[in-house]
Structures are given as C-alpha cells and as structure tokens.
Design a protein around this motif. Structure first.
Motif, PDB file in Angstrom:
ATOM      1  N   ASP A   1     -18.275  -5.976  88.289  1.00 49.47           N
ATOM      2  CA  ASP A   1     -18.071  -6.932  87.208  1.00 49.47           C
ATOM      3  C   ASP A   1     -17.426  -6.307  85.978  1.00 49.47           C
ATOM      4  N   ARG A   2     -16.868  -5.121  86.168  1.00 43.85           N
ATOM      5  CA  ARG A   2     -16.121  -4.513  85.057  1.00 43.85           C
ATOM      6  C   ARG A   2     -14.731  -5.143  84.985  1.00 43.85           C
ATOM      7  N   LEU A   3     -14.222  -5.291  83.751  1.00 40.59           N
ATOM      8  CA  LEU A   3     -12.839  -5.740  83.608  1.00 40.59           C
ATOM      9  C   LEU A   3     -11.935  -4.618  84.119  1.00 40.59           C
ATOM     10  N   VAL A   4     -10.933  -4.995  84.867  1.00 38.51           N
ATOM     11  CA  VAL A   4     -10.111  -3.992  85.532  1.00 38.51           C
ATOM     12  C   VAL A   4      -9.399  -3.074  84.538  1.00 38.51           C
ATOM     13  N   ARG A   5      -9.058  -3.626  83.372  1.00 41.21           N
ATOM     14  CA  ARG A   5      -8.303  -2.769  82.441  1.00 41.21           C
ATOM     15  C   ARG A   5      -9.183  -1.648  81.879  1.00 41.21           C
ATOM     16  N   THR A   6     -10.497  -1.736  82.058  1.00 38.95           N
ATOM     17  CA  THR A   6     -11.364  -0.684  81.540  1.00 38.95           C
ATOM     18  C   THR A   6     -11.613   0.418  82.569  1.00 38.95           C
ATOM     19  N   LEU A   7     -11.034   0.286  83.760  1.00 42.00           N
ATOM     20  CA  LEU A   7     -11.260   1.286  84.803  1.00 42.00           C
ATOM     21  C   LEU A   7     -10.306   2.465  84.627  1.00 42.00           C
ATOM     22  N   ALA A   8     -10.731   3.627  85.130  1.00 49.06           N
ATOM     23  CA  ALA A   8      -9.861   4.797  85.095  1.00 49.06           C
ATOM     24  C   ALA A   8      -8.800   4.684  86.189  1.00 49.06           C
ATOM     25  N   GLY A   9      -7.735   5.476  86.033  1.00 43.27           N
ATOM     26  CA  GLY A   9      -6.560   5.384  86.897  1.00 43.27           C
ATOM     27  C   GLY A   9      -6.847   5.384  88.386  1.00 43.27           C
ATOM     28  N   GLY A  10      -7.657   6.349  88.829  1.00 49.12           N
ATOM     29  CA  GLY A  10      -7.916   6.468  90.259  1.00 49.12           C
ATOM     30  C   GLY A  10      -8.572   5.224  90.831  1.00 49.12           C
ATOM     31  N   TRP A  11      -9.522   4.680  90.094  1.00 50.57           N
ATOM     32  CA  TRP A  11     -10.185   3.459  90.563  1.00 50.57           C
ATOM     33  C   TRP A  11      -9.222   2.291  90.615  1.00 50.57           C
ATOM     34  N   LYS A  12      -8.402   2.212  89.579  1.00 49.34           N
ATOM     35  CA  LYS A  12      -7.425   1.131  89.548  1.00 49.34           C
ATOM     36  C   LYS A  12      -6.544   1.178  90.788  1.00 49.34           C
ATOM     37  N   GLN A  13      -6.051   2.390  91.098  1.00 52.04           N
ATOM     38  CA  GLN A  13      -5.151   2.519  92.242  1.00 52.04           C
ATOM     39  C   GLN A  13      -5.863   2.124  93.527  1.00 52.04           C
ATOM     40  N   ARG A  14      -7.117   2.585  93.676  1.00 47.71           N
ATOM     41  CA  ARG A  14      -7.822   2.256  94.911  1.00 47.71           C
ATOM     42  C   ARG A  14      -8.127   0.772  94.990  1.00 47.71           C
ATOM     43  N   LEU A  15      -8.387   0.169  93.827  1.00 53.84           N
ATOM     44  CA  LEU A  15      -8.616  -1.276  93.840  1.00 53.84           C
ATOM     45  C   LEU A  15      -7.329  -2.010  94.221  1.00 53.84           C
ATOM     46  N   ALA A  16      -6.203  -1.534  93.681  1.00 56.48           N
ATOM     47  CA  ALA A  16      -4.929  -2.163  94.035  1.00 56.48           C
ATOM     48  C   ALA A  16      -4.697  -2.062  95.539  1.00 56.48           C
ATOM     49  N   LEU A  17      -5.047  -0.914  96.093  1.00 56.39           N
ATOM     50  CA  LEU A  17      -4.930  -0.771  97.548  1.00 56.39           C
ATOM     51  C   LEU A  17      -5.887  -1.753  98.228  1.00 56.39           C
ATOM     52  N   GLY A  18      -7.097  -1.830  97.688  1.00 58.87           N
ATOM     53  CA  GLY A  18      -8.085  -2.757  98.250  1.00 58.87           C
ATOM     54  C   GLY A  18      -7.565  -4.188  98.272  1.00 58.87           C
ATOM     55  N   CYS A  19      -6.879  -4.599  97.193  1.00 61.73           N
ATOM     56  CA  CYS A  19      -6.335  -5.952  97.133  1.00 61.73           C
ATOM     57  C   CYS A  19      -5.226  -6.127  98.166  1.00 61.73           C
ATOM     58  N   ALA A  20      -4.446  -5.061  98.360  1.00 63.21           N
ATOM     59  CA  ALA A  20      -3.293  -5.169  99.255  1.00 63.21           C
ATOM     60  C   ALA A  20      -3.704  -5.187 100.726  1.00 63.21           C
ATOM     61  N   ILE A  21      -4.940  -4.786 101.042  1.00 62.26           N
ATOM     62  CA  ILE A  21      -5.325  -4.729 102.461  1.00 62.26           C
ATOM     63  C   ILE A  21      -6.375  -5.782 102.816  1.00 62.26           C
ATOM     64  N   LEU A  22      -6.656  -6.691 101.861  1.00 61.79           N
ATOM     65  CA  LEU A  22      -7.689  -7.704 102.098  1.00 61.79           C
ATOM     66  C   LEU A  22      -7.428  -8.516 103.357  1.00 61.79           C
TER      67      LEU A  22
END
Ligand SMILES: Nc1ncnc2c1ncn2[C@@H]1O[C@H](COP(=O)(O)OP(=O)(O)O)[C@@H](O)[C@H]1O
Ligand SMILES: [Mg+2]
Lengths: 370, 317
Positions: B133-154
């Motif tokens: 439930d964290r806002l994505v803009r508050t995440l550190a770079g590595g997490w952001k990238q992995r989340l972006a990957l997570g979105c791309a493989i849903l």
C-alpha cells in the motif's frame, strides 16, 4: 481504467479542489461582470442638513440593497478625495435646506455624483439611484397628497423617468446567467479532460499503456467517466448558484435540466479528450482547449450577443457552435419552463455533436509513438 | 506458429527519423527461451528497435515478427503476447503498488479469478511484501524496477522486452533483477533486454552488439570473446594515459589502443611492436611505463574494438 483514473484524481486533492471550485469562482466573476448586475455600490454621503427626512432618504438608498454607505463626509471637497482613493463610486449630497424646501414647495434638490471611470458601473448605479429616488418620491407625493390635497410637483432634481434602467438590467441578468453557466461548463469541462491523455504522455506512462492490448474505447471511457462525474457536480454548483445566488427564476423541471446537462457534459468532455489525444503536452492541450471553448462560447453562443441580431453568415456559423444549443436550452428551461419535447431542436443538435465528437475521439487515439 | 519458429525475427528492420537513420537494416533471430542482451552506447538505436518490435513504432523499412505476428500489420496481436518495460520508469507514481498491479492486470485482461494469485506472485517476486500500500513514487529504484517487471509479466507473456531495466539501480538490486530474468527464461520466456552495462552482458545467452543503428556482432559471450581481436591483448600501466593512447594508435603493429579505467588496453598484431618493445617506444614519447602484462579479453574489449569511433566515444561505462 476508470477506477484507476478516479484514484489518481483523488490522490491529487488540489487539482480536484480547483476543478470543483473554479466554476464557482468563474460564476462569481462572469456572473457579476457580465450580467451588469452590481450590488452594494460604495456610496459616500454628505448630508448637510442631517434631518429626519434627509436620513430617511439615505436609509432608502441602503435598504434598496444596491448601495452601501462607505463613508459619511463633512465637506464637499472630501468627495473628490474619497473617489480618488476608490473608496466610493457614487456620492450623495443633500443640501442644508432639503427638508424645508420639501415642506414648502414639495420639491427639493439632491445631488448625486458618480465616478465615471467605469461607464458601465456608472450607468447602472445611476439607474439604481433613480429607482430609489423614484420610490421615495412616490412616498412623498402620497404624503403630500394626504396633507395638502393638491397635485404636487414631484421632488428630486434627479430625473425620474420610470425605472427603466432598473428593470432592464434585471431582465438581462435572467437572460445572461444561464448563458454564463453554459460557458463555464464548456470551459471547465474541456479543461478537465484536455489534460488526461497529455499528462500520460508527459509522464511517460503512455508508452507503457499503449504496449498493452488496451483498446481505444477502454481508454476513452475510462478517462471520461470520472470527469463526467466531476462535470456534473460542477454543473450542479453552477445551476444552484444561478438560482440561489443570482436569484434566477427556475421554471422548468429538474429532469429536463439533468438530461440536457448530461448531454452537454458529454460534448465538452469529449472535446477536451479529443484535444488531449492529439496534443502531447499538457500546456499545449489546455491552451488549445481554452481556445476552442472560449472563442465560440463567448462570441457565438448568443449568451451576450443575441444570435438573431448577428449578420446572417455568422448566424449560420453559430449553428455549429455547440454551446449555443445549451444556452438556448438552459434559458428555455429556466425562464420558460420548457420540457424535453419543446427543446427537441437544440437537443438534436447537441446529440449530433456528442456522437460526432466521441466517434472522432475514439478514432483519434493511436497506439503508436509515431 | 511452429515450435521451432523464432520468437522474435527481424529482417532488414530499419527506422528513419526524417533523414536520420536510427536503426539500419537490422537482422535478428531469437529462439524461444533465449535471453538476448542488446548492448550498445547511448543513441545506438536499442530503444528504437525494441519499440518497433513492440509495435509502438512503425518500421520505415524491413519487417519483424514477434510471436509469429507482424509488428506493423498485427500490432494488436503482438501486444497480447509481450510484456514491455520501457526505458523510462512508467508506472503510476501516485498509485500504490497494489493499485498499479490491479490496473495493469485489468488492461491485460487477466481473468478475475487469477488476478489475486498473479498479483501475489508479482509482489513476492519484486520483494514488495509489506509494501503493497505504499505509493509507488516513494519506493527506491530497485523496487520500482522489479514492480515494473511484475506489471509487465502479470498476463504471463511468452516474450519480454526490457529496455535498460537496470539503469540507475544499485548493483545488489541489479543482480537480483538478473536472477529474476533467468527464472523467467527457465520457464520458457524469451527475453530481449537492453543495457549499457557491459558486465551484464555475461548474464545473457547471446549478445547483440549494436552501434549507430547497425548490428555489429551477435553471439554467445564466449564466442564474442573468442572473436579475433586481431592480435593479443595487453594491459599497460602508464602515465599520462591520453598521450600514450595517442602515440600508440599510430604505431606499427598496434591494432587498437583504448583507455580502460586507469590503464591502457593495447591489441598488438603481427609485424610491428611487440610487448617487450612497449616501454621503450612509450619512453621515447616521454611516457613512463610501470607494467605490461597479457590479459584475456573481456567483452568490453571486444566491443570497444568493434565499435569504430573516436576515442571519447569508446569509453563505454
Ligand atoms: N522520435 C525520435 N525522433 C527523432 N530521433 C529519434 C527519436 N527517437 C530516437 N531518436 C534518435 O535515434 C537514435 C537512437 O535512439 P535510441 O533508440 O533511443 O538509442 P538507445 O536506446 O540505444 O540509447 C538517437 O540518436 C536518438 O536521438
Ligand atoms: Mg534507449
């Protein structure tokens, strides 16, 4: 899509507040500015006599609601100063022999000075003043009749033409305010959606979005739906303030109003969206939106300049100006109490518009970067 | 689409922006389950190629098939079979982790009964448990990238395009990211990943080197390393480096000389200077040499040598 958009709107309470309050502010600005309706004109009073009767006249000015006393002065020259400093727009000078004159001759002089920098305001304030004096005269005449039993010559140096000014502005207000509502809704509606797609381009989220199998219609309805709700709330605000604040009579039915407002909302949001799809920068999109809504609405919708007094070619052009339909509709609903069946013509015009705009908007969305 | 058809096939793929050719007749064939690294300096045309393969840019010439669909005429079908991570971080910063995932799950049309499980998978993959439930803009770079990957493989795409997914991410997070890429490949996902980090090239099954729009070499890391440098590679410790490089570039027998960190990498061919001559030669130019030793070539050496450019351009980070 719509849900995500809604979440994003909610995360940005400042923009949401602006979206909801801007129409009210514009309503206040345009409503007062355009409708030529001025209340509480600041008035200075130099009452040289300060008798019961002179004070009664001043009271009538205040109780009319058109004027409010900003200062009571002791010298003629103070009027000039007060006006220079912008502390009053009008000044009332009551001579020292006001009540004596009135008692002996049945007529008296009263001087009214107006700051004529703003001709409009001056004219209107003058009209109000005449109205107030006319009322006072009627009272005095009646009293005079009662006590003297002869026909008097009415008091007042200020010309007492039956308050035409007064009525005219009142009429034009009823006429103009519904138009103002239409203009504001067009401006705000197109502004709201003009940013939605361009924002995604600017933030780079669009590239991700168009790499997915999302469809153009999904994007369009997802974007429009939440703003549609906001647009309706804005419309509610404007319409309520037209009645509650500006005192415009509402003679039609809420249902008719709702149906037509909904349709108009679809058109303006669609226009904003269409612009947003074509222009990839937020600034550019919002400026174009301003241009395509501002010019036609203010000039050609007939909300200030009656359409039937325009030259024929311009009348023809105004047929394709969507706000004119809504201006016509709102006026009819407010002032004439027209129902849906009376309004089929402008309704058909608006519907055509809605269909064409949505069709264009759906087609304009391209899932390509080039 | 037959079982052994390539997952990605590009033929003379070309993109021109007005008169500028960003991608120049690129041929590429990637088999299912392969991890191919797309390597080249900034402006080489990596992103442009990937965008064409995703159906986001229309090729000016040539053609490409992804998952058996043509990228210009069947772009919509291509989009259903790919996951794409654009170079610029492009999730919604004002939404939470969960909201972003749900949104992409929705537009990828992940079935309702599957979405929760897919989201859970993506969250654990990205190591974002407890941060849903964290806002994505508050995440550190590595997490952001992995989340972006997570979105791309849903939607479990068989093909993934990742455009510089690790740029600006700290080394530890980069390593984790590559572990994930390998896990996907093990499941049969085809991955084309661009990077300008040379060290990451070693993680790929094959590497495509691209420079100024042209594919200049493609092969496994060891194939490329074995790629004849045209001589033997020596590491030279000397100062000043710039002057040494200049002196050596025109010397006989020197195939190539380039700065690598605080040393010089020199490729010596036959019939000219040999390693023993170097201190003397450089000494004549007023350059002090403290060490010359033979080193095995790295991919970076290969790449630098393949890219013919001015010396400044050769300094690949
Ligand atoms: N939309 C565009 N219009 C014009 N030139 C572009 C556009 N996109 C990329 N380029 C140019 O194409 C070249 C390749 O860019 P890109 O594919 O982004 O390189 P890379 O991803 O390898 O850094 C660059 O020189 C860039 O300036
Ligand atoms: Mg790039």
């Amino acid at each position: 899509m719509a849900y995500k958009e809604m979440l994003q709107i909610r995360r940005d309470p400042r923009s949401l507040a602006i979206a909801l309050l801007m129409p009210l502010m514009q309503m206040a600005m345009l409503g007062y500015g355009v409708s030529l309706d001025i209340r509480h004109v600041p008035l200075c009073v130099y009452d040289q006599e300060n008798s019961q009767q002179s004070r009664a006249i001043v009271d009538q000015f205040i109780s009319s609601g058109w004027f409010s006393i900003s200062q009571t002065l002791d010298r003629q020259s103070d009027i000039r100063h007060a006006m220079d400093r912008g502390e009053c727009v009008a000044a009332l000078v009551i001579p020292a022999d006001f009540s004596r004159q009135l008692a002996t001759t049945g007529s008296a002089n009263m001087q009214a000075v107006f700051d004529a920098t703003d001709v409009n305001t001056t004219n209107i304030a003058l009209g109000y003043a005449q109205g107030v004096v006319a009322q006072a005269n009627a009272q005095i005449a009646a009293d005079w009749n009662a006590s003297h039993g002869v026909h008097p010559s009415p008091v007042g140096q200020i010309d007492l033409e039956p308050g035409t000014w007064f009525n005219e502005t009142l009429d034009s207000r009823n006429f103009i305010i519904p138009g103002v509502v239409a203009v504001i809704l067009a401006l705000v509606g197109a502004q709201l959606t003009s940013l939605t797609i361009s924002r995604e381009w600017e933030r780079g989220t669009m590239e991700q979005l168009i790499s997915t199998p999302v469809s153009a219609l999904e994007v369009m309805f997802g974007k429009l739906l939440p703003y549609f709700a906001i647009g309706l709330i804005d419309a509610g605000f404007c319409l309520i303030s037209a009645v509650a604040w500006f005192g415009i009579p509402f003679r039609g039915s809420i249902v008719t109003l709702f149906v037509t407002t909904t349709l108009f909302n679809v058109v303006v949001l669609g226009i904003g969206y269409l612009i947003s799809v074509r222009i990839r920068s937020q600034l550019g999109a919002s400026q174009i939106a301003l241009l395509v809504t501002m010019l036609p609405t203010t000039l050609l919708s007939g909300y200030t300049f009656p359409i039937d007094q325009m030259p024929a070619p311009i009348q023809a052009i105004s047929l394709i100006v969507y706000p004119r339909y809504f201006v016509t509709i709102l006026r009819a609903i407010f002032l004439k109490g027209s129902g849906l069946s009376d309004l089929w013509m402008p309704l058909a015009g608006l519907s055509c518009y809605a269909v064409i705009i949505l069709w264009l908007a759906a087609r304009a969305f391209r899932k390509r970067l080039d | 689409m037959s079982a052994d058809a390539p997952a990605i096939l590009a033929q003379a793929l070309t993109k021109k922006f007005q008169s500028f050719t960003a991608v120049d007749h690129l041929d590429l064939s990637i088999a299912k389950g392969e991890i191919v690294g797309f390597i080249g300096p900034n402006g080489a045309g990596k992103s442009t190629t990937i965008r064409m393969l995703c159906g986001l840019l229309r090729p000016s010439e040539g053609s490409a098939q992804v998952a058996g669909f043509d990228v210009s005429s069947e772009a919509e079908a291509v989009r259903e079979h790919i996951g794409y991570m654009s170079q610029k971080f492009s999730l919604y910063g004002d939404l939470t982790v969960r909201e972003n995932l749900r949104f992409f799950g929705g537009i990828y049309r992940v079935a309702r009964r599957e979405i929760d499980e897919r989201m859970k998978f993506a969250i654990s993959m990205a190591g974002l448990e407890g941060r849903e439930d964290r806002l994505v803009r508050t995440l550190a770079g590595g997490w952001k990238q992995r989340l972006a990957l997570g979105c791309a493989i849903l939607h479990r795409p068989p093909i993934l395009f990742l455009d510089e997914p690790t740029s600006g991410v700290e080394p530890e997070a980069r390593r984790r990211f590559w572990d994930l890429i390998h896990e996907f490949a093990a499941d049969g996902v085809t991955i084309l990943v661009s990077t300008h980090y040379m060290d990451e090239a070693e993680y790929c099954n094959r590497i495509a080197l691209i420079d100024r729009g042209k594919l200049i070499a493609i092969g496994t890391p060891s194939e490329l390393r074995a790629h004849q440098l045209g001589g033997e590679l020596f590491e030279v410790g000397c100062a000043p480096l710039g002057a040494a490089m200049k002196a050596l570039s025109d010397a006989p027998g020197v195939v190539d000389a380039a700065i690598f960190g605080d040393r010089l990498h020199v490729v010596l061919g036959a019939g000219g200077l040999d390693a023993a001559d170097l201190p003397g030669f450089l000494g004549e130019h007023g350059i002090e040499v403290d060490q010359v030793r033979s080193v095995p070539p790295s991919l970076e050496d290969v790449f630098v040598q393949l890219v013919s450019g001015s010396p400044e351009e050769r300094m690949i980070p």
